[in-house]
Design a protein around this motif. Structure first.
Motif, short mmCIF file in Angstrom:
data_model
loop_
_atom_site.label_atom_id
_atom_site.label_comp_id
_atom_site.label_asym_id
_atom_site.label_seq_id
_atom_site.Cartn_x
_atom_site.Cartn_y
_atom_site.Cartn_z
N THR A 66 0.86 -1.20 0.00
CA THR A 66 0.00 0.00 0.00
C THR A 66 0.89 1.23 0.00
OG1 THR A 66 -1.86 1.11 1.07
CG2 THR A 66 -0.19 0.18 2.51
N VAL A 67 0.38 2.31 -0.61
CA VAL A 67 1.12 3.57 -0.71
C VAL A 67 0.18 4.71 -0.32
CG1 VAL A 67 2.44 5.10 -2.22
CG2 VAL A 67 2.49 2.63 -2.60
N HIS A 68 0.69 5.67 0.45
CA HIS A 68 -0.10 6.85 0.84
C HIS A 68 -0.17 7.82 -0.34
CE1 HIS A 68 -1.68 10.19 3.12
NE2 HIS A 68 -1.73 9.44 4.22
N GLU A 69 -1.30 8.46 -0.50
CA GLU A 69 -1.50 9.37 -1.63
C GLU A 69 -0.61 10.61 -1.57
OE1 GLU A 69 -3.20 9.23 -4.40
OE2 GLU A 69 -4.08 7.25 -4.04
N ASN A 70 -0.06 10.92 -0.41
CA ASN A 70 0.83 12.09 -0.33
C ASN A 70 2.27 11.76 -0.71
OD1 ASN A 70 1.85 10.70 1.86
ND2 ASN A 70 1.11 12.16 3.40
N LEU A 71 2.51 10.48 -1.10
CA LEU A 71 3.84 10.01 -1.56
C LEU A 71 4.90 10.05 -0.47
CD1 LEU A 71 4.03 11.71 -5.11
CD2 LEU A 71 3.24 9.39 -4.52
N ILE A 116 11.77 -1.38 9.59
CA ILE A 116 10.80 -2.42 9.89
C ILE A 116 9.84 -1.87 10.93
CG2 ILE A 116 10.46 -4.74 10.82
CD1 ILE A 116 13.22 -5.47 9.79
N LEU A 117 8.57 -1.76 10.58
CA LEU A 117 7.56 -1.20 11.48
C LEU A 117 6.95 -2.29 12.36
CD1 LEU A 117 5.78 1.27 12.27
CD2 LEU A 117 4.17 0.51 10.50
N HIS A 118 6.75 -3.49 11.77
CA HIS A 118 6.01 -4.52 12.51
C HIS A 118 6.67 -5.88 12.26
CE1 HIS A 118 2.55 -6.83 14.00
NE2 HIS A 118 2.66 -7.59 12.89
N GLU A 119 6.74 -6.67 13.31
CA GLU A 119 7.23 -8.04 13.21
C GLU A 119 6.27 -8.96 13.93
OE1 GLU A 119 12.06 -7.64 12.85
OE2 GLU A 119 11.17 -7.84 14.85
N GLY A 120 6.00 -10.09 13.33
CA GLY A 120 5.05 -11.03 13.94
C GLY A 120 5.28 -12.44 13.43
N SER A 121 4.40 -13.30 13.89
CA SER A 121 4.53 -14.72 13.53
C SER A 121 3.53 -15.14 12.47
CB SER A 121 4.32 -15.59 14.79
OG SER A 121 5.22 -15.24 15.80
N TYR A 122 2.62 -14.23 12.12
CA TYR A 122 1.57 -14.59 11.18
C TYR A 122 1.69 -13.74 9.93
CZ TYR A 122 -0.22 -16.53 15.52
OH TYR A 122 -0.33 -17.22 16.70
N PRO A 123 1.39 -14.32 8.78
CA PRO A 123 1.52 -13.57 7.53
C PRO A 123 0.65 -12.30 7.52
CG PRO A 123 1.17 -15.91 7.11
CD PRO A 123 0.93 -15.71 8.57
N VAL A 124 1.22 -11.25 6.96
CA VAL A 124 0.46 -9.99 6.82
C VAL A 124 -0.42 -10.14 5.59
CG1 VAL A 124 0.61 -7.52 6.47
CG2 VAL A 124 2.30 -8.69 7.91
N THR A 125 -1.71 -9.93 5.78
CA THR A 125 -2.67 -10.11 4.68
C THR A 125 -3.28 -8.80 4.17
OG1 THR A 125 -4.44 -10.48 6.30
CG2 THR A 125 -3.28 -12.42 5.45
N GLY A 126 -3.10 -7.70 4.89
CA GLY A 126 -3.68 -6.45 4.42
C GLY A 126 -3.07 -5.23 5.09
N LEU A 127 -2.93 -4.16 4.32
CA LEU A 127 -2.42 -2.87 4.82
C LEU A 127 -3.29 -1.74 4.28
CD1 LEU A 127 1.39 -3.42 4.09
CD2 LEU A 127 0.30 -3.52 6.35
N ALA A 128 -3.43 -0.67 5.09
CA ALA A 128 -4.21 0.48 4.60
C ALA A 128 -3.83 1.72 5.40
CB ALA A 128 -5.71 0.21 4.72
N PHE A 129 -3.58 2.82 4.69
CA PHE A 129 -3.32 4.11 5.34
C PHE A 129 -4.65 4.85 5.55
CE2 PHE A 129 0.90 3.49 3.35
CZ PHE A 129 1.69 3.68 4.47
#
Length: 938
Positions: free
Chosen positions: A141-146, A175-188
């Motif tokens: 995902t990318v923020h519209e303000n670039l 690296i913002l986030h680390e976890g044990s489960y796959p990342v399935t979605g991002l949104a700004f």
């Protein structure tokens, strides 16, 4: 599942298959087909963007499909494209793909507006790897303000790039986030200046605040979703993060979980489009697959696409597709890509069409609330909404739910004719519903006078005084009814206190006074209220209600009128005494108010004459009449004398010069003797004064009048003589006094005196003996004087005639030796005149105005000539002659005077001498000299 099945289904979208443009021959176009191997896609900036997951001949393409359906592409990677993100506000495309097997995927940022060898310019390339551990990229995902870009990985890591994402130099990756489960979605999510990043894995959901240092985060839930099963809503749903699980669909704020919806089934794709939630799920008839296997090939599966309206809780569209790759939104429509390379377009119907399609079903099943919500969400105009409210109200009314019906009818105010609703609720049992409707009608300032009347009647019928007071005791800015109509209705219903309050608050002065005086009978309060009004309104209301107030509160009313006509200032004014300029009314206009209150009228008029000397004339006239009436009816002598003096003083004030006749009539009507005589004297009506005394046989007064005014009007003595001559009483004393004055002033001829006294049998010759003897003696002396003058004039005439004859017959010797002008010795040439004056010729020419007149005698001659011309002009003044003849006591002298002027003679005066006639010239000169000589002699 139960909740899902209860939602109504509609067909608000039209489904079509995208076809290639028609050929020149007009043959039917075949369905448009995408290149094989398309696995990732996105849309924006006027194009659908596709990426190959299969590499052909070592080339992996990114494809662009504009609205014209002219495909274009460029090589982005050598092996495969795994992710695409097209920004909506910038011509920037971010892609992730692979160039070689076993090598970390690369992130490439493309500027679509700039070209490099015919391809879009790649402004940045960097590896997509969290730290030093290679792993698979799961989402982007990318923020519209670039300024922000987030990449999720299958190992549970999230890499955040902050700064200008188009350049390596101005951005920082961490690296913002680390976890044990796959990342399935991002949104700004951007709200004001606050930026959040939602991170969803297969097992949890977290929110990071990126606008604060150290990026604090919050875990929102302990369950997640599969790939492509999350999205961000638009502002209509408050930018909530949507997560679709197999059991429910959840909505999240950055700090909490929001509502959820029980949509069962395995979710494959989730998108948000113009207020709609788009969910692609597996058909329930097929076998379930792994959640994280959303990208796995499922060529044989049937999939269901549902479009939900979460606000109104209905399904706007539902259809089955074969193996959907993705759903894209562009050009105002939805585009569904299937695995077979076809594109299906879902075009939303216009609002009116949608409402017409669903209205029958909703209304038939009485689902009015859903119809209303649907109309509102689609921004139906107010007329359309009003019609739905009306039908809903009719439905409730027919069911007997009058309370609910009136609430719907209230929502139609401003569109539906009020009479439609009023007729339904005129029944006495439904009057409270009608009252509620009318109240709202007034609050929206749409009520007319009839509506106000009806509402107030409802209050009075219900005897709801509290509601009535609440209705009328609103502030000035909140008045939504016709005040005058409300006052009338309240007065008619007997609510006088409410009507008075309303009239006073809204300054309906006439209604306030009318109710106070005619209904409540509170005269004192009404008078006090008038005293607080502005001048113009106080004046008009005193003229209207003054008689009623004078009858019940005479003293207070009189005092207010005194103030109103002298220096009026409203009693309730906040201005200081010197700040507000006083005004005064015309006191004469308020005299009718005192019709039956003579005592108060007298006090008012006397006050006005004392404090305001320039009061109107009517004030003085009325005061005089009032004093004369009181004087005429008074029995007490002392009081009568006082009233007599007051009336006479008023007459002598000098205020009755312009209305002399009126004052005289008033005095005569009341037999006010002294006033009549005073007015006669002021009007110089001396004969009337004398006749007044004659009527009362006051002989001495008659003589006194003649003595006082005889010099101004001589005929008074003649009238007095005639008056006494007609009396049979012994009036010798008075006759003698009159004759003596007539003799001294020569007012009457003796013969006329004798004829006048001949009518009196008591007047003997002895009475006029002395008068006659004296008169004859005076006439004898006058005759002698006239004879002497006649002789003198004869001698003078004879002498002048001799001079004329001598001038005619004998030569004239000029013996002057000096010039009559310069007194120097005469020298030739000289000029001589018959009058004896001689001049140097140059002196004559310098000073003479006429060649035929002597400069020395000319001024005197001009006087004579002017007298002659004046006589000539006066000869025709017959009117003047007749007037003098009638007014003169001695008519003979007037006739003699005019005779002497030549009125009865024809006079020829020659002033210009014709040239060449010597005799005529001499005759004219002699005549002129004769006239001049005559003038000098006289």
């Amino acid at each position: 599942m139960a909740a899902y099945l209860q939602w109504r289904r509609f067909v608000f979208f039209d489904r079509e298959t995208v076809r290639e443009p028609s050929g020149p021959d007009g043959a039917g176009a075949k369905p448009f087909a995408l290149p094989p191997g398309i696995a990732v896609c996105d849309s924006g900036r006027g194009s659908l963007v596709f990426g190959d997951i299969l590499c052909w001949a070592g080339r992996c393409q990114i494809w662009f499909l504009p609205r014209s359906l002219q495909l274009s592409s460029f090589q982005a990677y050598k092996l495969r494209v795994t992710h695409l993100y097209q920004l909506k506000q910038h011509s920037i495309l971010v892609s992730i793909g692979e160039d070689e097997e076993g090598i970390n995927p690369l992130v490439k940022v493309w500027n679509l507006e700039k070209r490099d060898g015919g391809n879009p310019l790649c402004t940045r390339i960097f590896p997509a790897i969290p730290g030093n551990k290679p792993t698979v990229v799961s989402c982007l995902t990318v923020h519209e303000n670039l300024n922000f870009m987030a990449i999720g990985f299958a190992d549970g890591s999230v890499v955040l790039t902050k700064g200008d994402i188009t350049r390596d130099r101005h951005s920082k990756t961490q690296i913002l986030h680390e976890g044990s489960y796959p990342v399935t979605g991002l949104a700004f999510r951007q709200s004001g200046k606050t930026t959040h990043l939602f991170v969803v894995t297969t097992e949890n959901i977290q929110s990071y605040m990126l606008s604060v240092k150290d990026y604090p985060h919050l875990e929102l839930d302990t369950h997640g979703c599969g790939l492509r099963c999350s999205s961000l809503s638009d502002p209509s749903q408050d930018l909530q993060f949507i997560v679709a699980g197999n059991e429910c669909v959840y909505l999240y704020q950055p700090d909490e979980r929001g509502p959820c919806f029980a949509f069962e089934g395995q979710k494959l794709i989730v998108h948000w489009y113009r207020g709609y939630l788009i969910i692609v799920s597996k058909d329930r008839k097929t076998s379930p697959k792994s959640e994280f296997a959303g990208n796995e090939a499922q060529n044989s599966d049937k999939q269901v696409l549902n479009i939900y309206d979460l606000c109104n809780k209905f399904i706007a569209y539902s259809s089955i597709f074969d193996d959907i790759v993705d759903v894209l939104a562009e050009w105002g429509s939805l585009y569904v890509l299937t695995r077979d390379g076809k594109i299906h377009v879902l075009q939303e119907k216009d609002t009116q069409t949608k409402l017409e399609a669903c209205k029958f079903m909703l209304f038939r099943k009485n689902l009015f609330e859903m119809a209303i919500n649907l109309a509102k969400s689609h921004h139906l105009d107010s007329d359309g909404l009003s019609e739905i409210f009306r039908q809903y109200g009719d439905h409730l009314y027919n069911k007997g739910n009058h309370d609910g019906a009136i609430q719907q009818y209230i929502r139609t105010i401003g569109k539906l004719e009020p009479s439609y609703v009023i007729r339904k609720f005129l029944d006495a049992q439904r009057i409270h519903n009608l009252t509620a409707y009318l109240q709202m009608l007034h609050l929206q300032s749409l009520a007319n006078a009839d509506h106000t009347t009806l509402l107030l009647n409802c209050y009075t019928k219900l005897k709801d005084s509290s509601k009535l007071e609440e209705f009328i005791k609103t502030s000035e800015s909140e008045v939504h009814f016709d005040v005058e109509t409300a006052i009338k209705v309240l007065r008619q219903a007997g609510y006088y206190s409410h009507a008075v309050y309303l009239a006073e608050k809204h300054e309906h002065h006439e209604w306030y006074l009318k109710i106070q005086l005619e209904d409540i009978k509170n005269y004192q309060e009404a008078l006090h209220y008038i005293g607080k009004l502005p001048f113009e309104q106080a004046e008009s209301n005193m003229k209207r209600y003054g008689k009623i107030l004078m009858h019940h509160v005479p003293n207070e009313t009189t005092e207010l009128l005194k103030i109103l006509c002298t220096d009026y200032r409203p009693s309730g004014s906040n201005e200081g005494p010197g700040m507000l300029e006083g005004k005064k009314a015309n006191s004469e206009e308020f005299i009718p108010v005192f019709a039956n209150n003579s005592r108060e009228l007298k006090a008012f008029l006397e006050h006005m004459t004392e404090v305001q000397a320039d009061s109107p004339q009517g004030v003085y006239d009325t005061l005089l009449e009032l004093r004369l009436q009181n004087w005429a009816h008074e029995q007490d002598e002392q009081i009568k004398e006082k009233l007599h003096n007051e009336a006479l003083t008023l007459l002598k004030s000098g205020r009755f010069k312009t209305v002399f006749d009126k004052a005289l009539v008033l005095c005569q009507m009341h037999n006010f003797k002294d006033g009549v005589l005073y007015l006669y004297e002021q009007g110089k009506l001396f004969q009337q004064i004398m006749h007044y005394h004659m009527q009362n046989e006051q002989y001495k007064k008659v003589i006194e009048v003649c003595e006082l005014y005889g010099d101004q009007e001589a005929c008074l003595w003649e009238q007095a003589l005639g008056y006494f001559a007609r009396k049979e009483e012994n009036c010798k004393e008075y006759i003698a006094a009159v004759l003596k004055h007539i003799e001294n002033k020569n007012l009457m001829p003796p013969l006329l005196v004798v004829q006048t006294l001949a009518h009196n049998s008591t007047a003997t010759l002895s009475v006029i003996k002395d008068y006659l003897v004296n008169k004859l003696q005076k006439q004898s002396r006058q005759i002698e004087q006239d004879e002497q003058k006649i002789q003198k004039y004869r001698e003078e005439t004879t002498r002048i005639r001799l001079e004329i004859e001598e001038l005619k017959a004998s030569p004239k010797i000029f013996q002057k030796t000096k010039c009559s002008i310069c007194t120097s010795a005469l020298e030739l040439p000289s000029v001589h005149f018959l009058c004896g004056h001689s001049f140097h010729q140059h002196c004559f020419e310098s000073y003479s105005e006429s060649d035929s007149e002597c400069p020395t005698c000319m001024p005197e001659n001009r006087k004579v000539m002017d007298m002659i011309r004046a006589q000539e002009q006066k000869r025709d003044l017959h009117d003047q002659f007749q007037h003098q003849l009638k007014c003169s006591n001695d008519g003979f002298s007037v006739v003699a005077d005019y005779f002497g002027r030549g009125v009865f003679n024809k006079l020829t005066l020659i002033t210009d001498l014709p040239s060449g006639k010597t005799a005529t010239t001499i005759e004219a000169g002699l005549q002129r000299e004769l006239l001049i000589h005559t003038k000098r002699s006289t």
